[in-house]
Design a protein around this motif. Structure first.
Motif, PDB file in Angstrom:
ATOM      1  N   CYS A   1       6.354   5.621  -7.871  1.00 51.56           N
ATOM      2  CA  CYS A   1       5.367   4.545  -7.721  1.00 51.56           C
ATOM      3  C   CYS A   1       4.017   5.035  -8.219  1.00 51.56           C
ATOM      4  CB  CYS A   1       5.264   4.059  -6.270  1.00 51.56           C
ATOM      5  SG  CYS A   1       4.358   5.162  -5.171  1.00 51.56           S
TER       6      CYS A   1
ATOM      7  N   ILE B   1       8.805   8.821  -4.598  1.00 48.88           N
ATOM      8  CA  ILE B   1       8.903   8.347  -3.216  1.00 48.88           C
ATOM      9  C   ILE B   1      10.313   8.521  -2.648  1.00 48.88           C
ATOM     10  CG2 ILE B   1       7.009   6.717  -3.442  1.00 48.88           C
ATOM     11  CD1 ILE B   1       9.020   4.515  -3.932  1.00 48.88           C
TER      12      ILE B   1
ATOM     13  N   TYR C   1       5.507  -0.239   8.910  1.00 45.02           N
ATOM     14  CA  TYR C   1       6.317  -0.551   7.742  1.00 45.02           C
ATOM     15  C   TYR C   1       7.347  -1.623   8.093  1.00 45.02           C
ATOM     16  CZ  TYR C   1       4.490   3.585   5.339  1.00 45.02           C
ATOM     17  OH  TYR C   1       3.667   4.503   4.722  1.00 45.02           O
TER      18      TYR C   1
ATOM     19  N   LYS D   1      -0.037   4.501  -7.717  1.00 45.67           N
ATOM     20  CA  LYS D   1      -1.047   3.964  -6.816  1.00 45.67           C
ATOM     21  C   LYS D   1      -2.421   4.010  -7.474  1.00 45.67           C
ATOM     22  CE  LYS D   1       1.178   5.078  -2.402  1.00 45.67           C
ATOM     23  NZ  LYS D   1       1.001   5.736  -1.067  1.00 45.67           N
TER      24      LYS D   1
ATOM     25  N   GLN E   1       8.452   3.756   1.048  1.00 43.74           N
ATOM     26  CA  GLN E   1       9.221   4.932   1.442  1.00 43.74           C
ATOM     27  C   GLN E   1      10.711   4.642   1.318  1.00 43.74           C
ATOM     28  OE1 GLN E   1       8.242   6.825   5.150  1.00 43.74           O
ATOM     29  NE2 GLN E   1       6.017   6.693   4.812  1.00 43.74           N
TER      30      GLN E   1
ATOM     31  N   THR F   1      -6.271   1.472  -1.150  1.00 43.69           N
ATOM     32  CA  THR F   1      -5.391   1.775  -2.285  1.00 43.69           C
ATOM     33  C   THR F   1      -4.162   0.888  -2.196  1.00 43.69           C
ATOM     34  OG1 THR F   1      -4.286   3.546  -1.075  1.00 43.69           O
ATOM     35  CG2 THR F   1      -6.208   4.165  -2.423  1.00 43.69           C
TER      36      THR F   1
ATOM     37  N   LYS G   1       4.978  -0.939   3.264  1.00 38.69           N
ATOM     38  CA  LYS G   1       3.790  -1.149   4.099  1.00 38.69           C
ATOM     39  C   LYS G   1       2.883  -2.145   3.415  1.00 38.69           C
ATOM     40  CE  LYS G   1       0.110   1.294   6.596  1.00 38.69           C
ATOM     41  NZ  LYS G   1      -0.523   2.606   6.862  1.00 38.69           N
TER      42      LYS G   1
ATOM     43  N   VAL H   1      -0.081  -0.059  -4.347  1.00 40.34           N
ATOM     44  CA  VAL H   1       0.942   0.297  -5.328  1.00 40.34           C
ATOM     45  C   VAL H   1       0.880  -0.721  -6.465  1.00 40.34           C
ATOM     46  CG1 VAL H   1       3.405   0.648  -5.725  1.00 40.34           C
ATOM     47  CG2 VAL H   1       2.375   1.345  -3.547  1.00 40.34           C
TER      48      VAL H   1
ATOM     49  N   THR I   1       0.812  -1.217   0.000  1.00 37.37           N
ATOM     50  CA  THR I   1       0.000   0.000   0.000  1.00 37.37           C
ATOM     51  C   THR I   1       0.847   1.270   0.000  1.00 37.37           C
ATOM     52  OG1 THR I   1      -0.161  -0.063   2.411  1.00 37.37           O
ATOM     53  CG2 THR I   1      -1.900  -1.172   1.154  1.00 37.37           C
ATOM     54  N   ASP I   2       2.141   1.162   0.366  1.00 38.94           N
ATOM     55  CA  ASP I   2       2.998   2.350   0.354  1.00 38.94           C
ATOM     56  C   ASP I   2       4.455   1.909   0.398  1.00 38.94           C
ATOM     57  OD1 ASP I   2       3.564   5.055   0.259  1.00 38.94           O
ATOM     58  OD2 ASP I   2       3.645   5.262   2.438  1.00 38.94           O
TER      59      ASP I   2
END
Length: 265
Positions: free
Chosen positions: A143, A133, A82, A145, A70, A113, A104, A115, A67-68
């Motif tokens: 990325c 990112i 994370y 999304k 970093q 949502t 994450k 990636v 989902t994310d």
């Protein structure tokens, strides 16, 4: 946010070389400009390093999705929720890196949502529909999304119920009527119509239902004396009698047709 195509990513990792990525993982070997996407010797290996992604492939049960992502410096604390991206092969503890990748993961059922794609470019490049990112080496990491499409459960049809008005039109007795003293008579009358009409709906009712049958008084005396008395008044005619009675020669029509129109002087 526009819907993304394909399946969401199920993992992000780092590999010392493209061939070091295990089965199910794909190494990002080129940038959007077509240059080699080697992150450089700063990755901790002589051959450099590559970002890898996984889409999970065909799974019997949907697993967690990314989902994310970093990209933080090695001095930044690990964000809550994370996990650090795995590395292939597993790195030595003495190897130091200036940048770290954190991912994450959430179950597919709870993720709103996810990636769907990761790309690398030069630091001066801008990618539409992608979010930057972070940076690693001489590259910028982007990325894409999008919302997670979830299959809706199949609707269950509700059982049909008969309204009170239609239930009153039905010829079948209710449970309360069967317990009453006159229930036997009503059941008997209803059974007489079951073979001809369907009493489960109003379309099975006839206009003659409930109308008593009575014989005209002029036929009661003949019916009481026997069936021969009724047949005695019947006059049976043969085909010749019918043709003779209704014979019509069309003389008037033929005479009118044969007249000549008056001559014009």
């Amino acid at each position: 946010m526009a819907a993304a195509e394909g399946a969401p990513l199920t993992g992000v990792a780092l590999a010392a070389a493209p061939e070091a990525a295990p089965a199910g993982w794909t190494a990002i070997t080129v940038t959007v400009e077509g240059a080699a996407a080697n992150l450089g010797k700063g990755f901790g290996h002589k051959g450099g390093g590559y970002l890898c992604v996984s889409t999970g492939g065909a799974q019997a049960a949907p697993g967690p999705v990314v989902t994310d992502v970093q990209v933080l410096s090695d001095r930044s604390p690990q964000p809550a929720g994370y996990t650090r991206a795995p590395e292939f092969p597993e790195p030595r503890t003495v190897v130091s890196r200036k940048k770290r990748v954190y991912v994450k993961l959430l179950p597919l059922d709870t993720a709103e949502t996810a990636v769907f794609d990761i790309k690398l470019s030069s630091k001066s490049k801008a990618l539409p529909h992608y979010m930057k990112i972070g940076e690693m080496g001489s590259f910028a990491i982007w990325c894409k999304k999008g919302p997670v499409l979830k299959s809706s459960p199949q609707p269950v049809p509700k059982p049909r119920t008969i309204s009170a008005g239609l239930r009153q039109l039905s010829l079948q007795p209710s449970a309360s009527d069967q317990k009453s003293p006159g229930a036997r008579g009503s059941v008997k009358r209803a059974s007489q119509h079951e073979s001809l009409y369907d009493a489960s709906n109003i379309y099975g009712l006839s206009a003659m239902d409930g109308v008593p049958f009575t014989l005209h008084p002029k036929f009661e005396s003949k019916l009481s004396s026997g069936s021969n008395a009724i047949l005695a008044d019947l006059n049976v005619k043969s085909l010749a009698d019918i043709e003779k009675e209704y014979n019509y020669a069309f003389v008037v029509e033929r005479t009118a047709a044969a007249r000549l129109p008056p001559s014009v002087c």
